[in-house]
Design a protein around this motif. Sequence first.
Motif, PDB file in Angstrom:
ATOM      1  N   VAL A 234      10.962  -0.226  -5.180  1.00  0.00           N
ATOM      2  CA  VAL A 234      10.883  -1.226  -4.121  1.00  0.00           C
ATOM      3  C   VAL A 234      10.851  -2.598  -4.787  1.00  0.00           C
ATOM      4  O   VAL A 234      10.045  -2.844  -5.696  1.00  0.00           O
ATOM      5  N   ASP A 236      10.924  -6.937  -4.413  1.00  0.00           N
ATOM      6  CA  ASP A 236      10.915  -8.227  -3.736  1.00  0.00           C
ATOM      7  C   ASP A 236      12.235  -8.928  -4.071  1.00  0.00           C
ATOM      8  O   ASP A 236      12.998  -8.446  -4.921  1.00  0.00           O
ATOM      9  N   LYS A 306       3.192  -6.287   3.513  1.00  0.00           N
ATOM     10  CA  LYS A 306       4.053  -5.354   2.795  1.00  0.00           C
ATOM     11  C   LYS A 306       3.378  -4.005   2.551  1.00  0.00           C
ATOM     12  O   LYS A 306       4.044  -2.968   2.530  1.00  0.00           O
ATOM     13  N   TYR A 307       2.080  -4.009   2.388  1.00  0.00           N
ATOM     14  CA  TYR A 307       1.378  -2.761   2.083  1.00  0.00           C
ATOM     15  C   TYR A 307       1.396  -1.804   3.275  1.00  0.00           C
ATOM     16  O   TYR A 307       1.640  -0.601   3.122  1.00  0.00           O
ATOM     17  N   LEU A 310       4.917  -0.449   3.713  1.00  0.00           N
ATOM     18  CA  LEU A 310       5.195   0.546   2.675  1.00  0.00           C
ATOM     19  C   LEU A 310       4.492   1.859   2.993  1.00  0.00           C
ATOM     20  O   LEU A 310       5.076   2.942   2.811  1.00  0.00           O
ATOM     21  N   ILE A 324       6.301   5.666  -6.430  1.00  0.00           N
ATOM     22  CA  ILE A 324       6.923   4.360  -6.226  1.00  0.00           C
ATOM     23  C   ILE A 324       6.789   3.481  -7.463  1.00  0.00           C
ATOM     24  O   ILE A 324       5.727   3.380  -8.069  1.00  0.00           O
ATOM     25  N   TYR A 326       7.279  -0.566  -8.167  1.00  0.00           N
ATOM     26  CA  TYR A 326       7.354  -1.787  -7.356  1.00  0.00           C
ATOM     27  C   TYR A 326       7.549  -2.977  -8.280  1.00  0.00           C
ATOM     28  O   TYR A 326       6.864  -3.107  -9.296  1.00  0.00           O
ATOM     29  N   GLY A 328       7.513  -7.071  -8.123  1.00  0.00           N
ATOM     30  CA  GLY A 328       7.197  -8.275  -7.353  1.00  0.00           C
ATOM     31  C   GLY A 328       6.775  -9.379  -8.289  1.00  0.00           C
ATOM     32  O   GLY A 328       6.650  -9.182  -9.506  1.00  0.00           O
ATOM     33  N   ASP A 333       2.676  -9.758  -3.078  1.00  0.00           N
ATOM     34  CA  ASP A 333       3.015  -8.432  -3.606  1.00  0.00           C
ATOM     35  C   ASP A 333       1.802  -7.734  -4.230  1.00  0.00           C
ATOM     36  O   ASP A 333       1.904  -6.594  -4.682  1.00  0.00           O
ATOM     37  N   ASN A 336       0.444  -4.097  -3.241  1.00  0.00           N
ATOM     38  CA  ASN A 336       1.382  -3.062  -3.667  1.00  0.00           C
ATOM     39  C   ASN A 336       1.378  -2.897  -5.179  1.00  0.00           C
ATOM     40  O   ASN A 336       1.427  -1.782  -5.702  1.00  0.00           O
ATOM     41  N   VAL A 340       0.723   1.151  -6.388  1.00  0.00           N
ATOM     42  CA  VAL A 340       1.816   2.110  -6.621  1.00  0.00           C
ATOM     43  C   VAL A 340       1.683   2.790  -7.975  1.00  0.00           C
ATOM     44  O   VAL A 340       0.865   2.409  -8.810  1.00  0.00           O
ATOM     45  N   SER A 343       3.841  -0.541 -11.446  1.00  0.00           N
ATOM     46  CA  SER A 343       4.191  -1.885 -10.993  1.00  0.00           C
ATOM     47  C   SER A 343       4.718  -2.676 -12.174  1.00  0.00           C
ATOM     48  O   SER A 343       4.173  -2.625 -13.282  1.00  0.00           O
TER      49      SER A 343
END
Length: 384
Positions: A234, A236, A306-307, A310, A324, A326, A328, A333, A336, A340, A343
């Motif tokens: 995912v 941004d 966003k959380y 998601l 996931i 992520y 960002g 962000d 998330n 996840v 990240s």
Amino acid sequence: MKKIGFIPLRKGSKGIPNKNKRKMVGRPLFTWVLGEAIFSELDEVYVYTDDESIIEFITKEYSWTDKVKALLRSEESASDSASTEFAMLEFCESINYDFDIFCLLQATSPFTKRGDINTCLAKIGSEYDSALTVVNTHRFLWNENGTPINYNPHKRPRRQDFEGLLVENGAVYVIGKDALKKNENRLGDNVAIVKMSEESLMEIDTEPDWIAIESLLIERQKREKESKKITHIVLDVDGVFTDGTITYTKEGEHTKSFDMRDGMGLEILRQFNVEVMVMTSEDSQLVAKRMQKLKIEHIFLGVKDKYTLLSKILLDKRIYLSNIAYVGDDVNDLTNICSVGWSLVPNNATSIVKQHADVVLSENSGAGAIREACQFIMNYNKRF
């Protein structure tokens, strides 16, 4: 039985201005409770507020569910002198008590989880007409006259031998309709208790409270992380696909710059069965066109919470946060990034997200960061 949630919000906040709307780990404070309520066993969730900007936010942000409703409360019920019970009863009369079980949720209790709500709901029945959440605190209490309340100071017990006290944390209250009508109160005559973590006893009244609770939430999200095979990435957009700058003309947004290498990285990643999704707070037609060019099907524009979105996507796809990756770059962000499986952030991301990300990439946004993230995912997935 129809079970409804009720989240009262007021514009006024003397200790912390605009407290309910202020970003806690990158999300408006009230959305922490609202998001959990959405995924709980409640049938409907009402946000009752005198802030029209919150009503507008909810109408736009949660259009993907018919479970959430925002109603404008009266000035009288939103005054400093009005009790929560006054607002509750005003609301209940406005909907003609169209429910069987009523659940009061406090927006200033961001540690509330859907499991806490569900456990309280399950308590209502033949034995209990209401329920509330408490914390088992192992604190020694004293009166102002210097006498102990709950222990003998000459025989001070060890913590593991001390039962402690159960203290209301003000997070969740559930009551049946008949008991609510009879008592005109959030609690009935036969009350069940549901224990929550000790950190949920903290209140948000001052700036130090805010800082402490935000730190605890970040650590909770990171503590619950698991790392499994990455099946979805995912991303941004601004500050990830682009360098974060936008060119404007008098007609509005004009240009954004994208790195072709990033597009190739995502194309290669899809060949390894990793699904690509884009989630951005901006509602940009330039972004929509670029993602269409990259053949990315799952594009979510104009997303502020966003959380929660998601979480909805994960439920629909029957996958987990641990699957996931992520990418960002800024505070919106952050939840998330802390939650996840993996990240990743560009090298020129803001310091707060770099502090909490799993991987700080060597490349900057709009200059190969996504391509580097794709390579990391492919290398990581080889172990599976």
